[in-house]
Write a protein that holds these residues in place. Sequence first.
Motif, mmCIF file in Angstrom:
data_model
loop_
_atom_site.group_PDB
_atom_site.id
_atom_site.type_symbol
_atom_site.label_atom_id
_atom_site.label_comp_id
_atom_site.label_asym_id
_atom_site.label_seq_id
_atom_site.Cartn_x
_atom_site.Cartn_y
_atom_site.Cartn_z
ATOM 1 N N GLY A 292 0.804 -1.221 0.000
ATOM 2 C CA GLY A 292 0.000 0.000 0.000
ATOM 3 C C GLY A 292 0.834 1.266 0.000
ATOM 4 O O GLY A 292 2.023 1.264 0.336
ATOM 5 N N SER A 293 0.190 2.375 -0.374
ATOM 6 C CA SER A 293 0.838 3.679 -0.359
ATOM 7 C C SER A 293 -0.231 4.749 -0.190
ATOM 8 O O SER A 293 -1.420 4.493 -0.347
ATOM 9 C CB SER A 293 1.603 3.919 -1.667
ATOM 10 N N HIS A 294 0.219 5.954 0.123
ATOM 11 C CA HIS A 294 -0.689 7.104 0.196
ATOM 12 C C HIS A 294 -0.916 7.721 -1.179
ATOM 13 O O HIS A 294 -1.702 8.663 -1.307
ATOM 14 C CB HIS A 294 -0.126 8.166 1.142
ATOM 15 N N ALA A 295 -0.190 7.196 -2.187
ATOM 16 C CA ALA A 295 -0.291 7.704 -3.559
ATOM 17 C C ALA A 295 -0.109 9.227 -3.554
ATOM 18 O O ALA A 295 0.761 9.748 -2.876
ATOM 19 C CB ALA A 295 -1.600 7.265 -4.193
ATOM 20 N N GLY A 296 -0.948 9.956 -4.282
ATOM 21 C CA GLY A 296 -0.777 11.406 -4.385
ATOM 22 C C GLY A 296 -1.650 12.191 -3.436
ATOM 23 O O GLY A 296 -1.925 13.374 -3.689
ATOM 24 N N PHE A 297 -2.083 11.564 -2.339
ATOM 25 C CA PHE A 297 -3.062 12.198 -1.456
ATOM 26 C C PHE A 297 -2.529 13.480 -0.820
ATOM 27 O O PHE A 297 -3.284 14.442 -0.643
ATOM 28 C CB PHE A 297 -3.486 11.210 -0.372
ATOM 29 N N LEU A 298 -1.254 13.497 -0.435
ATOM 30 C CA LEU A 298 -0.681 14.691 0.193
ATOM 31 C C LEU A 298 -0.051 15.574 -0.878
ATOM 32 O O LEU A 298 0.937 15.184 -1.504
ATOM 33 C CB LEU A 298 0.373 14.295 1.229
ATOM 34 N N PRO A 299 -0.593 16.772 -1.116
ATOM 35 C CA PRO A 299 -0.078 17.618 -2.206
ATOM 36 C C PRO A 299 1.361 18.042 -1.994
ATOM 37 O O PRO A 299 2.110 18.227 -2.953
ATOM 38 C CB PRO A 299 -1.033 18.819 -2.208
ATOM 39 N N GLN A 300 1.777 18.206 -0.731
ATOM 40 C CA GLN A 300 3.134 18.646 -0.451
ATOM 41 C C GLN A 300 4.133 17.492 -0.411
ATOM 42 O O GLN A 300 5.335 17.704 -0.349
ATOM 43 C CB GLN A 300 3.177 19.398 0.896
ATOM 44 N N ARG A 301 3.604 16.253 -0.475
ATOM 45 C CA ARG A 301 4.493 15.086 -0.421
ATOM 46 C C ARG A 301 3.933 14.005 -1.337
ATOM 47 O O ARG A 301 3.582 12.915 -0.905
ATOM 48 C CB ARG A 301 4.599 14.576 1.018
ATOM 49 N N LYS A 302 3.850 14.330 -2.621
ATOM 50 C CA LYS A 302 3.257 13.395 -3.571
ATOM 51 C C LYS A 302 4.154 12.171 -3.754
ATOM 52 O O LYS A 302 5.377 12.277 -3.757
ATOM 53 C CB LYS A 302 3.025 14.080 -4.919
ATOM 54 N N TYR A 303 3.504 11.046 -3.924
ATOM 55 C CA TYR A 303 4.213 9.786 -4.094
ATOM 56 C C TYR A 303 3.598 9.063 -5.288
ATOM 57 O O TYR A 303 2.376 8.985 -5.408
ATOM 58 C CB TYR A 303 4.077 8.937 -2.827
ATOM 59 N N THR A 304 4.432 8.554 -6.155
ATOM 60 C CA THR A 304 3.938 7.806 -7.310
ATOM 61 C C THR A 304 3.846 6.330 -6.934
ATOM 62 O O THR A 304 4.871 5.707 -6.649
ATOM 63 C CB THR A 304 4.869 7.987 -8.518
ATOM 64 N N PRO A 305 2.640 5.754 -6.919
ATOM 65 C CA PRO A 305 2.459 4.376 -6.440
ATOM 66 C C PRO A 305 2.832 3.327 -7.479
ATOM 67 O O PRO A 305 2.072 2.401 -7.764
ATOM 68 C CB PRO A 305 0.968 4.331 -6.103
ATOM 69 N N LEU A 306 4.021 3.502 -8.088
ATOM 70 C CA LEU A 306 4.507 2.573 -9.098
ATOM 71 C C LEU A 306 5.915 2.139 -8.711
ATOM 72 O O LEU A 306 6.761 2.980 -8.389
ATOM 73 C CB LEU A 306 4.541 3.236 -10.473
ATOM 74 N N ALA A 307 6.150 0.850 -8.716
ATOM 75 C CA ALA A 307 7.469 0.299 -8.397
ATOM 76 C C ALA A 307 7.730 -0.848 -9.364
ATOM 77 O O ALA A 307 7.505 -2.009 -9.041
ATOM 78 C CB ALA A 307 7.520 -0.172 -6.947
ATOM 79 N N PRO A 308 8.169 -0.529 -10.589
ATOM 80 C CA PRO A 308 8.235 -1.539 -11.649
ATOM 81 C C PRO A 308 9.077 -2.762 -11.335
ATOM 82 O O PRO A 308 8.857 -3.825 -11.911
ATOM 83 C CB PRO A 308 8.840 -0.757 -12.826
ATOM 84 N N ASN A 309 10.031 -2.633 -10.416
ATOM 85 C CA ASN A 309 10.954 -3.742 -10.169
ATOM 86 C C ASN A 309 10.691 -4.471 -8.860
ATOM 87 O O ASN A 309 11.542 -5.210 -8.369
ATOM 88 C CB ASN A 309 12.398 -3.212 -10.186
ATOM 89 N N THR A 310 9.500 -4.274 -8.271
ATOM 90 C CA THR A 310 9.185 -4.934 -7.006
ATOM 91 C C THR A 310 7.899 -5.749 -7.146
ATOM 92 O O THR A 310 7.136 -5.583 -8.084
ATOM 93 C CB THR A 310 9.006 -3.900 -5.875
#
Length: 686
Positions: A292-310
């Motif tokens: 799981g991830s927070h994805a882009g929920f936090l505008p000041q700490r955006k996270y891309t929920p993609l990890a192609p090698n995992t």
Amino acid sequence: MQLNETSSPSFKPEILAPAGDRQAFLAALAAGADAVYCGLKHFSARMEAENFSLRELADLTQLAQSKGCKVLVAMNALLKPRDLTAAGHLVDQLQRHVHPDGLILQDLGLLELTRQTGFSGEVHLSTLACVSTASGLETAARLGVRQVVLPRELHLDEIKQMAQACPSGMNLEVFVHGALCYAVSGRCYWSSYMGGKSGLRGRCVQPCRRVYKQEGRMGSYFSCQDLSLDVLVKTLLDIPEVRTWKIEGRKKSAHYVFYTVTAYRLLRDESNSVRARKEAAALLEMALGRPGSHAGFLPQRKYTPLAPNTHLASGLLAGHIPKDAKTAFIRPRLPLHPGDLLRLGSEDQPWHRVLRVTRFVPKGAQFNLAVEQGKKASDKTKRSFDGRPGGTTPKSTAPPPGAPVWLIDRREPELKRLIQQLEIELNQFASDDVQASSFAPTLPRAARFEGRGRTMTVSRRPRRSQEKVAQAMWLDPKFLEHMGRETCRRLCWWLPPVIWPEEEYIWRKALEQVQSAGATFFICNASWQLSLFDSPISMTDREIWAGPFCNTANALAIDQLRQIGYDGAVVSPELDEESLLALPEQASLPLGIIIEGMLPFCVSRLQAEELVPEKPLVSPKGEIAWTRKYQQNLWVYPDWTLDLRPYREKIESAGYRIFIQLEEKLPAGLDQRPRTSPFNWNLRLL
């Protein structure tokens, strides 16, 4: 009032739980869900789930409502012309026999069917309808929509912006947990384009989950982690317009439903309790979803929920086959119960399979996997690489030493006991037999539009005017400063398939600029984009059409567009021959169709760091895709074009007036494949 360590918030959003089968429905009730959403055997956006018959759902609805739990029925599928009567029958039967609290829809034609059948529950717009602008909420409210499910890509500030614009009497629904689609919902033709199984009709085979090769590197470039807002949901408690926290997962097990609902109840009811937050985190870890991830929920700490090698498949790691093992076994990291399901490998590995545990296995005890070589896999436990069920496992399928084994479903004794108790209560309800429906939809008065059809080319940059060919261009706010007034005036302007709340003012300004230059012809690619124009009701000096991404596919949907102010509609590119030729006979607006060009597989707000735009990606089946960034969105294209030109005479005779050519320059070094695609023309769109 200051909240103490264990106090509850004054505002309590409802927790909406998924249910793809009877066990999951009862697990939601056992966990204390405030509402449950489920689908029928037809017209559901999760047709791969088991789903419910009307009689079964009637009994379950009575049980749920007796416990103060609402029931919502998801009929969020695209309706073809021939579907209207059958869909109307279902809505009529739901109203007379099931009495759900609401319906979740994406198709505007189904919205009209709720009126014609006299459906008394609420009407909610699915995330597949893609209401992504604050101004669009007003248009949805005019259509009688009571609640809008927001796109999963919105960050917290955008959710607040949508809430501030929310009309009186309307509520918002936000996903807090579950699987993420790579594409913006309702903006994906990937599965349909590659085999006629439409995600808009609930049959996506998830080609985005495949492994692709780019510049010598293999990776799952489009496969997302799950969304898991966990403790961040506390921020939504300050937004009363967000009435509903939605958990995704109508293909998930009873175990997943029970654990996720219990976790989010803790996070809502004891939001300031450190103990509750820790307990909720442990429950979510045991829910057996993907990482799981927070994805882009936090505008000041955006996270891309993609990890192609995992590893991104669902489940909790149960153990590894020892590297020196002569037979396949594990020593599980946690106890295993009878009925638990284990998965070896992932779907694109030859040793992949699902095994059922038949006895209790203590933590650390040896558990033999009993892998049989060459065994034919069942539809439910194996899928070949392209998503089609069944197939025979190759002979060399013994898992290699060190291979991981994942726990993907649990059968805890306590949960089984709770469900069995609810089964006893359910037996007290005996709904009447569901009677056949005699409902017949009232279709709008069709209009015949005379004259020959015209061709429209849609490009990214202005082209020279051609006789008998209408010139159109995708609106690009940054490029407008390089364009003269005369060029702006003569072009038809296409809006993108999705506009995000934080950029809405930019697109309003761009529309004002081209209109002030004299432009009068526009194509919107979300039904709600009409609200970006001033005075959307009286537009006598403009011609505004609904574009192909509005996914218009039946006469009632076309007439809804007419009623809110559209002058024409480009039909969904997914439709098959029968559907395409039937529509003009029933349409109250002139129609257009994409006849040729580069149709994108999908549009996404996500881009993996490892992915290089403008470079080909190759699947193990030799399919080539490539990507290009426009504004905030990444467009994914195939390297072969859609081409319905051989059928143009037949299509024009049916009554279509605009024939659209989508132009898209190929990346440097990539040649267009000689093959073309008629898309679903020769298929029966599933």
